[in-house]
Design a protein around this motif. Structure first.
Motif, PDB file in Angstrom:
ATOM      1  N   THR A 225       0.819  -1.222   0.000  1.00  0.00           N
ATOM      2  CA  THR A 225       0.000   0.000   0.000  1.00  0.00           C
ATOM      3  C   THR A 225       0.851   1.269   0.000  1.00  0.00           C
ATOM      4  O   THR A 225       0.312   2.375   0.117  1.00  0.00           O
ATOM      5  N   THR A 228       0.487   4.035  -5.070  1.00  0.00           N
ATOM      6  CA  THR A 228      -0.679   4.911  -5.183  1.00  0.00           C
ATOM      7  C   THR A 228      -1.900   4.077  -5.566  1.00  0.00           C
ATOM      8  O   THR A 228      -1.763   2.929  -6.018  1.00  0.00           O
ATOM      9  N   PRO A 229      -3.110   4.620  -5.429  1.00  0.00           N
ATOM     10  CA  PRO A 229      -4.295   3.886  -5.859  1.00  0.00           C
ATOM     11  C   PRO A 229      -4.215   3.463  -7.325  1.00  0.00           C
ATOM     12  O   PRO A 229      -4.604   2.338  -7.676  1.00  0.00           O
ATOM     13  N   LEU A 232      -1.758   0.550  -7.600  1.00  0.00           N
ATOM     14  CA  LEU A 232      -2.384  -0.663  -7.072  1.00  0.00           C
ATOM     15  C   LEU A 232      -3.373  -1.234  -8.075  1.00  0.00           C
ATOM     16  O   LEU A 232      -3.456  -2.462  -8.274  1.00  0.00           O
ATOM     17  N   LYS A 265      -7.408   3.518  -1.575  1.00  0.00           N
ATOM     18  CA  LYS A 265      -6.607   2.313  -1.788  1.00  0.00           C
ATOM     19  C   LYS A 265      -7.362   1.064  -1.341  1.00  0.00           C
ATOM     20  O   LYS A 265      -7.347   0.031  -2.027  1.00  0.00           O
TER      21      LYS A 265
END
Length: 483
Positions: A225, A228-229, A232, A265
């Motif tokens: 995590t 970054t979103p 991911l 996230k």
């Protein structure tokens, strides 16, 4: 430290036991003898230290049907016990695990259960062979019994999938894992992900061609995590597009650092079917968090649990460390109580380990290390605490350089155990490992043959030598098909 063996070639095993008592640079002379006389293995050992010699012996009877591998293991333990007895005359020590120096204590006990041995027979066997204490024996027996139904789920063509993300927001004092500080390594993230996606695509084709079924996915590191979103999403999308995830028992992502967890996230993880996450406080004391370089507060831990619950995660693990510098039994108990208030389904209690690759190892003289007796009390405290909160021990492993030569234990509420953790620790299933630090493991059906294929550890090496990474995947699937 000088070691001479007669009648066996187990010098390294003798060194492992000797190192519990002596340092490598001490003037110690050890002579370890072993013989097998009609099924009775006997060792006579002498230890010369400061002009005095101390001797001891130990013996153990084996069954006629015992295979060569087991005979070798028993010989190692018998020699270890003879050395243990002799060394106690020089430097008395309480060793709760006795001379059981291996990583996987429950593995031996689980095999004895499968062989039809009852609890009393097993306790007598382990006590006589290793000198293990009653408390540690009971713990290992509990773990072995709780593992059996999880391992029974494995089918011949099932494998686990591990993906390593070697980035963290900061590097913890005690850490020796494959991780780099994002403040210095952020420039590698994009190139790393591009190649990792290619490794996922390539490996998925080989897996499908081999007829393998992925039953667990574990994304660790590092701290996944830390991505970054968007990053991911790229990673998890690649997994979903290339691997058949319809047979998964679990899908776990390490969200270990609370300071890397956001609702966005967590939403990405949920979107791709992640079922289990790890939020790893290690301690709930601000002074210790600052000391070990965690760069987050106890309040951040509470916020992370709240976010995870709000998104819908119903299996959360929390890692704690017993024996962090400067902490005592009361500190550890208050951390247990604080974590229990968040109701994590899993709690994993690690013993502090002075790992060679860590900053702590390099500057160990600067820190107030917890004494072994205090750490032992902390672990005993955690076992009783988990019993009261209905979390049973279901996997167990040990590492080198652990304070007190103790153990790490995973506890779980029934139905929330991590099958990946059991399979990787007990070596009961092949594991396909991708990314930095990945250690793929090909395990034969009877568990007697285990072959490993290692990926590179550093992002820059993984990126620069990526063609070799793909060749390693060919090697792994060749091994899987052979064994």
């Amino acid at each position: 430290m000088n070691i001479k063996t007669i009648g066996h070639d187990l010098e390294h095993n003798i060194w492992l036991v000797a190192s519990l008592f002596f340092k490598d640079d001490e003037d110690v002379n050890i002579i370890s003898r072993a013989k097998n006389d009609s099924g009775i293995i006997t060792s006579d050992t002498s230890v010369e230290y400061e002009g005095k010699t101390f001797s001891a012996s130990h013996s153990f009877e084996i069954e006629n049907s015992t295979d060569k591998h087991t005979v070798n293991r028993i010989t190692s333990a018998v020699c270890g016990m003879a050395l243990y007895k002799a060394a106690q005359n020089i430097r008395p020590k309480n060793l709760p695990w006795g001379v059981m120096t291996g990583i996987r204590p429950a593995k031996i006990i689980r095999q004895l259960l499968l062989d039809g041995k009852n609890d009393e027979d097993i306790k007598n066997y382990i006590t006589n062979l290793y000198g293990t204490s009653e408390k540690k024996l009971s713990l290992a027996l509990d773990v072995a019994k709780n593992e059996l139904p999880l391992i029974a789920k494995n089918k011949p063509d099932d494998i686990g999938l591990y993906i390593g993300i070697p980035f963290c927001p900061t590097r913890c004092l005690y850490c020796s894992f494959v991780s780099t500080d994002l403040r210095h390594s952020k420039k590698y993230v994009n190139d790393y992900l591009v190649r990792l996606v290619k490794e996922i695509e390539y490996s998925a084709k080989l897996s499908k061609a081999s007829g393998k079924r992925i039953t667990s996915i574990y994304i660790g590191g590092g701290t996944p995590t830390s991505l970054t979103p968007t990053e991911l999403d790229i990673l998890l999308c690649a997994v979903a597009k290339n691997f058949d995830t319809s047979a998964l028992y679990e899908y776990c992502v390490e969200a270990g650092r609370p300071d890397t967890i956001t609702k966005e996230k967590l939403g990405v993880l949920k979107k791709y079917g992640v079922t289990r996450i790890s939020i790893n406080p290690q301690t709930m004391h601000e002074r210790t968090l600052n000391l070990i370089g965690r760069a987050h507060s106890a309040k951040d831990i509470e916020t992370a649990f709240s976010l995870a619950r709000s998104v819908g995660f119903d299996t959360i693990n929390a890692d704690l460390i017993a024996g962090l510098p400067g902490e005592n039994e009361q500190d550890f108990l208050s951390t247990l109580n604080a974590i229990d208030a968040f109701s994590p389904e899993n709690i994993t209690v690690h013993t502090m380990s002075i790992k060679r690759g860590s900053a702590l190892h390099q500057r160990v003289a600067n820190y107030n290390l917890t004494d072994p007796t205090t750490v032992y009390n902390m672990l005993d405290m955690s076992y009783k605490f988990m019993q009261k909160t209905n979390r049973a021990p279901y996997y167990l492993y040990r590492q080198k350089n652990m304070l007190g030569n103790l153990e790490n234990v995973g506890y779980s509420i029934k139905g929330h155990e991590s099958i990946y953790n059991v399979n990787i620790m007990e070596e009961t299933q092949s594991i396909l490992a991708l990314g930095c630090g990945g250690s793929a493991k090909a395990v034969s059906q009877n568990g007697e043959r285990i072959e490993r294929v290692f990926n590179f550890k550093a992002p820059i090496e993984y990126i620069g030598r990526f063609d070799e990474i793909l060749k390693k995947k060919d090697e792994f699937f060749t091994l899987i098909n052979e064994i």
